[in-house]
Design an enzyme around this catalytic site. Sequence first.
Site: not given
Ligand code: 25A
Ligand code: L14
Length: 342
Positions: A43, A131, A161-162, A17, A244
């Site tokens: 990261s 979402c 991807s969510g 995201v 979705h």
């Molecule tokens: O609200 P919830 O239920 O707790 O869930 C929220 C999580 O669900 C996902 C999203 O994950 C979110 O973090 N999500 C998806 N759709 C959503 C929606 N509609 C949604 N949430 C809400 N609504 P995500 O994977 O998109 O993002 C995770 C990011 O959070 C960073 N992170 C984790 N702990 C952290 C933090 N940042 C700051 N402080 C903290 N304590 C996390 O960073 C990531 O950016 P990271 O350093 O752990 O990165 C992980 C490594 O993963 C690799 N990587 C990730 N994405 C890609 C990738 N590599 C290539 N391409 C990519 N697209 C990298 O190696 C990265 O370094």
């Molecule tokens: O925004 O698809 O509460 O796994 C966290 C996990 C959205 C979807 C949220 C998933 C979600 C999600």
Amino acid sequence: MSKKSLRVAVCGATGAVGREMLKVLEQRDFPATEVVPFASSRSAGSSVPFKDAELTVRELKEDSFQGFDLALFSAGGGTSLKFAPLAAKAGCVVVDNSSAWRMDPEVPLVVPEVNPDHLERHKGIIANPNCSTIQMVVALKPIHDEAKIKRIVVSTYQAVSGTGHKAIVELETQVRRLFNGQDVVPDVYPYQIAFNCLPQIDVFLDNGYTKEEMKMVNETIKIMGDDSIRVTATTVRVPVFYGHSEAVNIETEEKLTAEECRLLLAKAPGVTVVDYPEKKAYPMAVHAAGEDDVFVGRIREDESIDKGLNLWIVADNIRKGAALNAVQIAEELLRRDLVRVP
Ligand code: 25A
Ligand code: L14
């Protein structure tokens, strides 16, 4: 806009995201004077693409928000719980994509096409809805305004991807392994996701529903601002990468024909109607991926009741379901001169 500079922090910038947030800020020419990506210590030091440059990712820390006006968060609920109040305290307005703050009565939960007015009472944190909820309310709000929705029954078909980048890799890996006659070992999901459907998204709650299902129920009522609407949901993970899909049945107070509904949605903001059964034209995840609109089709009157409709609603869960909606909230905050903590 009253400010000369507008410094924006993207927190969770390395995630699925967060990367899309950077892309959307660039594509929409968001008027930031500076954009800085933050993530966890894992990261820090890596880079993410933005415009013609690679930005170096910084570790998100307690004192990261000094001098920032706006922060877009998608770093998980725990991170938001800890850091969003610190950001607001430092005078930085937060648009948070996690589920952490959505049902807090002090926090507006906003879809710009549906309830932009809710932004007026923000106290520093604004929540971006789930979402599945976002795409559903974009399509249902115009119908509710016209015919008053009494009840919603929704089943979802949600892309991997969510869950984030790891889940995208898990589906790819499982497909490849199965084609090579190898076994699969589930990691992100409790069971094999390739060539399968999992009737579980997020954790189970005491009432037998999943948290994702109850998010759809509670968030829909909060966004629509009408607690008389009854909502029930079944949320299912399917082996799709982006987009979705939702089968939605509604019962309304006033009669609305399928044709009236089609005309209504054709002029609704953020909606594209794709509904030509004679040409086999209907919304699909593979077409919605990468697009901004919510696509609606298969609009039919529910013949089992007097005043009901069935619809098929599809959107890109990472764009309208997360990153795009968050940036649209930021744009609306700017338009209303609300990028300041009261
Ligand atoms: O609200 P919830 O239920 O707790 O869930 C929220 C999580 O669900 C996902 C999203 O994950 C979110 O973090 N999500 C998806 N759709 C959503 C929606 N509609 C949604 N949430 C809400 N609504 P995500 O994977 O998109 O993002 C995770 C990011 O959070 C960073 N992170 C984790 N702990 C952290 C933090 N940042 C700051 N402080 C903290 N304590 C996390 O960073 C990531 O950016 P990271 O350093 O752990 O990165 C992980 C490594 O993963 C690799 N990587 C990730 N994405 C890609 C990738 N590599 C290539 N391409 C990519 N697209 C990298 O190696 C990265 O370094
Ligand atoms: O925004 O698809 O509460 O796994 C966290 C996990 C959205 C979807 C949220 C998933 C979600 C999600």
